[in-house]
Design a protein around this motif. Structure first.
Motif, PDB file in Angstrom:
ATOM      1  N   ALA A  32       0.836  -1.204   0.000  1.00 43.42           N
ATOM      2  CA  ALA A  32       0.000   0.000   0.000  1.00 43.42           C
ATOM      3  C   ALA A  32       0.870   1.253   0.000  1.00 43.42           C
ATOM      4  CB  ALA A  32      -0.917  -0.004   1.220  1.00 43.42           C
ATOM      5  N   ALA A  33       1.890   1.270   0.858  1.00 47.13           N
ATOM      6  CA  ALA A  33       2.775   2.434   0.925  1.00 47.13           C
ATOM      7  C   ALA A  33       3.540   2.613  -0.383  1.00 47.13           C
ATOM      8  CB  ALA A  33       3.753   2.280   2.098  1.00 47.13           C
ATOM      9  N   THR A  34       3.975   1.506  -0.976  1.00 51.82           N
ATOM     10  CA  THR A  34       4.695   1.569  -2.252  1.00 51.82           C
ATOM     11  C   THR A  34       3.787   2.081  -3.359  1.00 51.82           C
ATOM     12  OG1 THR A  34       6.079  -0.283  -1.559  1.00 51.82           O
ATOM     13  CG2 THR A  34       6.063   0.251  -3.907  1.00 51.82           C
ATOM     14  N   ALA A  35       2.534   1.592  -3.386  1.00 52.82           N
ATOM     15  CA  ALA A  35       1.571   2.053  -4.391  1.00 52.82           C
ATOM     16  C   ALA A  35       1.292   3.541  -4.237  1.00 52.82           C
ATOM     17  CB  ALA A  35       0.262   1.268  -4.264  1.00 52.82           C
ATOM     18  N   ALA A  36       1.398   4.041  -2.999  1.00 57.74           N
ATOM     19  CA  ALA A  36       1.170   5.464  -2.749  1.00 57.74           C
ATOM     20  C   ALA A  36       2.367   6.315  -3.157  1.00 57.74           C
ATOM     21  CB  ALA A  36       0.866   5.678  -1.268  1.00 57.74           C
ATOM     22  N   GLY A  37       3.438   5.669  -3.604  1.00 58.58           N
ATOM     23  CA  GLY A  37       4.632   6.414  -4.018  1.00 58.58           C
ATOM     24  C   GLY A  37       5.539   6.796  -2.863  1.00 58.58           C
ATOM     25  N   ALA A  38       5.408   6.102  -1.732  1.00 57.05           N
ATOM     26  CA  ALA A  38       6.220   6.435  -0.561  1.00 57.05           C
ATOM     27  C   ALA A  38       7.667   6.014  -0.775  1.00 57.05           C
ATOM     28  CB  ALA A  38       5.653   5.743   0.679  1.00 57.05           C
ATOM     29  N   SER A  39       8.590   6.846  -0.291  1.00 58.27           N
ATOM     30  CA  SER A  39      10.015   6.511  -0.313  1.00 58.27           C
ATOM     31  C   SER A  39      10.290   5.513   0.809  1.00 58.27           C
ATOM     32  CB  SER A  39      10.841   7.774  -0.100  1.00 58.27           C
ATOM     33  OG  SER A  39      10.606   8.288   1.208  1.00 58.27           O
ATOM     34  N   PRO A  40      11.472   4.839   0.821  1.00 56.48           N
ATOM     35  CA  PRO A  40      11.792   3.927   1.929  1.00 56.48           C
ATOM     36  C   PRO A  40      11.686   4.605   3.299  1.00 56.48           C
ATOM     37  CG  PRO A  40      13.315   3.549   0.129  1.00 56.48           C
ATOM     38  CD  PRO A  40      12.473   4.736  -0.262  1.00 56.48           C
ATOM     39  N   ALA A  41      12.101   5.874   3.383  1.00 59.05           N
ATOM     40  CA  ALA A  41      11.999   6.591   4.664  1.00 59.05           C
ATOM     41  C   ALA A  41      10.544   6.797   5.060  1.00 59.05           C
ATOM     42  CB  ALA A  41      12.708   7.945   4.562  1.00 59.05           C
ATOM     43  N   GLN A  42       9.671   7.076   4.081  1.00 60.97           N
ATOM     44  CA  GLN A  42       8.255   7.262   4.378  1.00 60.97           C
ATOM     45  C   GLN A  42       7.575   5.940   4.722  1.00 60.97           C
ATOM     46  OE1 GLN A  42       7.277   9.302   0.705  1.00 60.97           O
ATOM     47  NE2 GLN A  42       6.997  11.255   1.768  1.00 60.97           N
ATOM     48  N   ILE A  43       7.978   4.845   4.069  1.00 64.40           N
ATOM     49  CA  ILE A  43       7.439   3.526   4.404  1.00 64.40           C
ATOM     50  C   ILE A  43       7.796   3.180   5.844  1.00 64.40           C
ATOM     51  CG2 ILE A  43       7.511   1.063   3.873  1.00 64.40           C
ATOM     52  CD1 ILE A  43       8.093   1.795   0.973  1.00 64.40           C
TER      53      ILE A  43
END
Length: 387
Positions: A32-43
């Motif tokens: 879900a976080a990856t699909a949202a375009g989150a960076s590794p730090a944001q994940i």
């Protein structure tokens, strides 16, 4: 001596509840976080926010009410994000999380709203959720063509564990998945950094399309597939859930954690049962201590989110798809059984399923919401015709 044994049972139950919750769906959160375009730090920040929020709410509610009130992230909510998050930037998504949290707070404040939500026919809601989960489960079998060796190991593990130790199916799949990922890329998997996770702030932006297509489905699914079953689970163990305070508390926690990635925290159902049965403590009034320990393990898992992120980002996507798909098979079966169990709702539920799977977007409203609207209109029309 008996006191020490009782404490050990509390610790074991709390740890098992967190382990089951994490192993069964952490892959879906990362997707879900990856699909949202989150960076590794944001994940990393997402898992930190969720871990801390679940830990604080579980400990706080259980200690105050002296009841085993376990919270968890919304796995169906994460599934919605996987299918819809890519359409919006991160600020709009965070704004949608805030609105969803506010809607839960309002539900706790306004009793008629909670009752109105309960009037949404369960078959239609579960058909919508089933349509969201179905693609995940289908993708679990696609690696049979691309990586047959890995698929065979995972599928045989799934069958064997379901036959002999069904409670630990996801744990065993995770172990086998890690082994396969390590054999594919030992360098990325062998050196996870043991550092405390860092929070990453994203300023919320209100976007009406995101509110309509993310906030509303996230709110409905969280309430119908998480909070209401959570209340029912507690009731089955003779605990009267303080519904209003729990809804208001988790809603406020969602609003506060949203800028850091806390998309949805709610009452746990299946994992909560681990902390409520007779094996935890013969004294029903002391089982809340198991949830307090679960809250401690939630906090630890959140603080060590960087390890989880670094390991799972190194996973080949085929293994990730298999883990997510196998984890959701049980939920999908429950959804389809519920959706088509009642003869009066079979056709409306089928429409919900098909429209949601179609992926259509009309007037800025995506298929998830259209499916529910079409199914409800059809059901209402058929009932009117019968009368």
């Amino acid at each position: 001596m008996s006191q020490n044994i009782s404490t050990l049972h509390h610790i074991t139950a709390g740890f098992t509840a967190v382990l089951v919750g994490y192993t069964s769906s952490v892959v879906i959160i990362l997707q879900a976080a990856t699909a949202a375009g989150a960076s590794p730090a944001q994940i990393e920040s997402w898992l930190l926010a969720l871990g801390v929020t679940m830990g604080v709410t579980s400990i706080g509610f259980s200690w105050y009410y002296k009841m085993p009130i376990l919270t968890a992230w919304s796995t169906p909510g994460a599934a919605i994000l996987v299918s819809s998050a890519a359409e919006y930037d991160m600020s709009a998504l965070i704004g949608a999380f805030v609105v969803s949290g506010l809607m839960i707070v309002i539900t706790g404040l306004v009793s008629p709203l909670a009752r109105a939500l309960q009037r949404i026919p369960t078959p239609l809601a579960t058909a919508m959720l089933g349509a969201i989960l179905l693609p995940f489960c289908v993708r679990a079998f696609e690696p049979a063509m691309t990586t047959p060796y890995a698929f065979l190991w995972m599928f045989l593990t799934f069958i064997a564990s379901k036959r002999f130790v069904p409670k630990y199916t996801m744990l065993l799949l995770l172990v086998v998945g890690c082994a396969l990922a390590f054999s594919a890329d030992s360098e990325s998997m062998s050196n996870p950094e043991l550092v405390i996770a860092q929070a990453s702030w994203v300023t919320p932006v209100l976007n009406w399309s995101a509110i309509l297509n993310i906030s509303l489905p996230l709110y409905i699914v969280t309430m119908l597939s998480q909070n209401l079953p959570g209340v029912a689970m507690m009731k089955s163990y003779q605990y009267e859930t303080p519904v209003k305070p729990v809804l208001m508390g988790t809603g406020i926690a969602n609003v506060l954690s949203a800028p850091f990635g806390g998309f949805s925290v709610n009452l746990a159902a299946i994992s909560a049962a681990i902390c409520m049965n007779d094996d935890v403590d013969s004294d029903k009034s002391k089982r809340y201590k198991a949830v307090i320990w679960a809250g401690v393990f939630y906090l630890i898992a959140g603080l060590l989110a960087s390890v989880v992120v670094s390991m799972f980002l190194a996973f080949p996507k085929e293994i990730t798809h298999m883990l997510a798909g196998f984890a959701l098979l049980g939920t999908l079966m429950m959804c389809l059984q519920s959706a088509f169990d009642s003869p009066d709702y079979r056709e409306p539920a089928l429409l919900v399923l098909v429209v949601t799977l179609s992926g259509v977007t009309i007037l800025g409203i995506n298929a998830t919401l259209w499916g529910l609207i079409v199914g409800w209109l059809y059901s209402f029309t058929m009932k009117t015709a019968k009368r």
